[in-house]
Motif scaffolding. Sequence first.
Motif: not given
Length: 115
Positions: A18-26, A28-31, A66-76
């Motif tokens: 499974l691939n979980l997504s977490c969308a932020a309202s600001i 994420i560059f600032w988080i 088994r798990f990999t966390i990643s971030r996509d800043s342009p998509k927050n």
Amino acid sequence: QVQLVESGGGLVQPGGSLNLSCAASISIFWINDMGWYRQPPGKERELVAGISSGGNTRYADSVKGRFTISRDSPKNTVYLQMNTLKTEDTAVYYCNAHFSLDDYWGHGTQVTVSS
């Protein structure tokens, strides 16, 4: 204030992915730090994986490899790719953001691993 919205949970068989997504309202560059936590039935919430603003990652021993966390800043958006899932991975998964000395949480997404 930061709103976090998780998606991608569901029912999967053992060994599946499974691939979980977490969308932020600001932006994420600032988080400072973002992470995924989970709460299995009848147990306390625990850290699964985290990623800093600099891209440093950390994982619970139970999910390493088994798990990999990643971030996509342009998509927050922060992702949690979960492979080779086990029944013990069943839990509600929560996204967390540490921003400006406060912690923010999403409402969670259910992951059920069962045959």
